[in-house]
Write an enzyme that holds these catalytic residues in place. Structure first.
Site, mmCIF file in Angstrom:
data_model
loop_
_atom_site.group_PDB
_atom_site.id
_atom_site.type_symbol
_atom_site.label_atom_id
_atom_site.label_comp_id
_atom_site.label_asym_id
_atom_site.label_seq_id
_atom_site.Cartn_x
_atom_site.Cartn_y
_atom_site.Cartn_z
ATOM 1 N N SER A 130 0.833 -1.204 0.000
ATOM 2 C CA SER A 130 0.000 0.000 0.000
ATOM 3 C C SER A 130 0.863 1.247 0.000
ATOM 4 C CB SER A 130 -0.913 0.024 1.227
ATOM 5 O OG SER A 130 -1.685 1.211 1.233
ATOM 6 N N LYS A 184 -4.444 -6.837 3.338
ATOM 7 C CA LYS A 184 -4.448 -5.722 2.375
ATOM 8 C C LYS A 184 -5.869 -5.445 1.887
ATOM 9 C CE LYS A 184 -2.786 -2.648 -0.526
ATOM 10 N NZ LYS A 184 -3.751 -2.507 -1.608
ATOM 11 N N HIS A 187 -7.566 -3.555 4.603
ATOM 12 C CA HIS A 187 -6.970 -2.207 4.544
ATOM 13 C C HIS A 187 -7.694 -1.371 3.498
ATOM 14 C CE1 HIS A 187 -4.333 0.586 2.380
ATOM 15 N NE2 HIS A 187 -3.652 0.782 3.497
ATOM 16 N N ASN A 188 -7.908 -1.937 2.324
ATOM 17 C CA ASN A 188 -8.586 -1.199 1.266
ATOM 18 C C ASN A 188 -10.046 -0.937 1.611
ATOM 19 O OD1 ASN A 188 -6.135 -1.560 -0.006
ATOM 20 N ND2 ASN A 188 -7.034 -2.110 -1.976
#
Length: 499
Positions: A130, A184, A187-188
């Site tokens: 990221s 991830k 996270h997004n």
């Protein structure tokens, strides 16, 4: 062996190119390859002086240029293109070599690939990266999964190029098989919620106070010096201050109000449904993007649906702006709390043993959702590693308590004045739901038992129960797999026909 590369990158679009440059800048010899050799040549021509690159035109030469164990980063489009590159690589590799997928792959694909390559004695590392183009070049947040053994060889390289906060790398081993790509993905999802909340805050201030985009930019700049300090708040101020060269208007006013998405938010919501984890802020942010793109429906609604609102008149615009700031902070905390709940649930479901405090720590720098209050999240999990609910940590309980009156005023005012705030509103509803002593779910369970004999549990004794709704309304206790009919409640009507 000297002369060989420590790491290789295949796929030299912007992200792959910048990762390769980042490795080279940190003193690593980097093998580079792209399906179209012109991109490889372009990298060497433009940035070959930044470090030690070994360019290759063929995949075979690319693999040969790597020291053992070979560490190959794939930076191509997720899905079939990634599988195609893996298929081309595998025959060229040897036992113990490591393939790293640093794209936004869906974690079930990562689990499948890891299992397939494990059978061939190869390591597969699904790695979240990221930070966008700038992060890839100057220090991203990196979330590698796969085997712990592979991290022994790969980890020092990744940590060297990651962002650093207080000298600590924003990179750590996440867990087995798909854990890195899962984290991830979440996270997004949090990123979706964060962006939607910021957009709602902008819209509320714009419609409530009539301030211009440039004036709101100044507000966001001020906010970025306090508890809301974050990359997304910072860039929001810059975006709102930008003037369109062609029209002279604020750029944000000439951009079409249809937000697109690449799928990670949708994956996050789908997985949360599978796990039974309520991530309402993330879900509403994802649906808000879908609504923005529902052009025929929006056009039909504008001409047909009444608002029944009055002109919004604020007696104290500055106080309202402060209310929005507090509501934004509280809603952001809820979004992160929900995301960490999802990570905890998946960690248990897939036996990943993910350290949530470590996740907060590596998100403090490099990544899109980096923010000051991630330090507070890290501290919360350091205090209580098995913390059941992030917002139940004393720091966040106090912070939300202080913001709660403002949060309620903002959501109520938005509803009364017809301003959509799906992420603000759903986050507040979640907060009230999670703290409620008793929810109306009891009625839902009774309804389910009525039409489908789905049974229910009681508050006063253990076991499963079913009421004979179409009969005499007697209750059946299901204990040890055997039904026991209980006498009907004398307070109940014998006649099931509604009055």
């Amino acid at each position: 062996m000297t002369g060989l590369a420590q790491i290789g990158v295949t796929g030299l679009a912007v992200m792959g190119r910048n990762l390769a440059r980042n490795f080279a800048r940190h003193g690593h010899r980097v093998a580079v390859h792209n399906r179209t050799y012109a991109k490889t040549e372009s990298l060497i021509d433009e940035h070959g002086d930044e470090g030690d690159f070994i360019p290759s035109e063929s995949m075979s030469d690319f693999v040969t240029s790597l020291e053992s164990p070979r560490r190959v980063i794939i930076m191509v489009k997720a899905g079939a293109p990634t599988d195609a590159v893996i298929s081309e690589l595998v025959p060229l590799l040897e036992a113990g070599d490591i393939i790293i997928d640093a794209g936004n792959a869906h974690f079930p694909d990562t689990i499948r690939r890891e299992n397939e390559l494990k059978d061939q004695s190869l390591h597969f590392v699904g790695t979240g990266v990221s930070g966008g183009e700038e992060g890839a070049l100057n220090g991203p947040s990196i979330m590698p999964g796969g085997s712990a053994k592979s991290y022994e060889s790969l980890g020092p390289l990744l940590e060297s190029i990651s962002a650093k906060v207080d000298g600590v790398p924003c990179c750590t081993y996440i867990g087995p098989d798909g854990a890195g790509h899962f984290v991830k993905m979440v996270h997004n999802g949090i990123e979706y919620a964060d962006m939607q909340l910021i957009a709602e805050a902008y819209d509320l201030i714009r419609q409530g106070t009539g301030k211009s985009a440039a004036e709101i930019a100044e507000i966001f700049t001020t906010w970025n010096s306090g508890d809301l300090e974050s990359f997304l708040i910072e860039i929001t101020a810059e975006v709102l201050a930008q003037t369109d060269a062609e029209t002279g208007q604020a750029l944000v006013e000439v951009i079409l109000d249809q937000a697109e998405q690449k799928g990670t938010g949708r994956w996050t919501v789908q997985n949360a449904l599978d796990l039974g984890v309520p991530i309402t802020g993330i879900a509403e942010a994802t649906f808000a993007r879908a609504l923005s793109g529902s052009v025929p429906q929006r056009e039909a609604a504008r001409s047909a649906l009444p608002a029944h609102t009055q002109a919004w008149s604020l007696s104290d615009p500055d106080a309202f702006v402060e209310d929005v700031r507090q509501a934004l902070y509280a809603s952001k905390v809820v979004a992160y709390s929900q995301g960490f709940d999802q990570i905890a649930a998946a960690s248990q479901e897939y036996d990943w043993d993910i350290d949530r405090g470590a996740m907060a720590r590596i998100w403090r720098g490099g990544c899109i959702i980096r923010a000051r209050f991630l330090n507070r999240i890290t501290e919360a999990y350091e205090r209580t590693p098995d913390l059941a609910l992030l917002i139940a940590d004393e720091y966040f309980t106090d912070a939300i308590s202080a913001a709660l009156p403002a949060w309620r005023r903002v959501v109520a005012g938005a509803a009364q004045n017809g301003i959509p705030t799906p992420a603000f509103s759903s986050s507040l509803a979640y907060y009230d739901g999670i703290r409620a002593a008793r929810l109306p779910a009891a009625l839902i369970q009774a309804q389910r038992d009525f039409f489908g004999a789905h049974t229910y549990r009681r508050v006063d004794k253990p076991g499963l129960f079913h009421t004979e709704w179409s009969g005499d309304r007697s209750e059946t206790a299901l204990r040890g797999g055997e039904a026991q009919v209980l006498p009907p409640d004398p307070a109940e009507k014998a006649d099931p026909t509604p009055a």
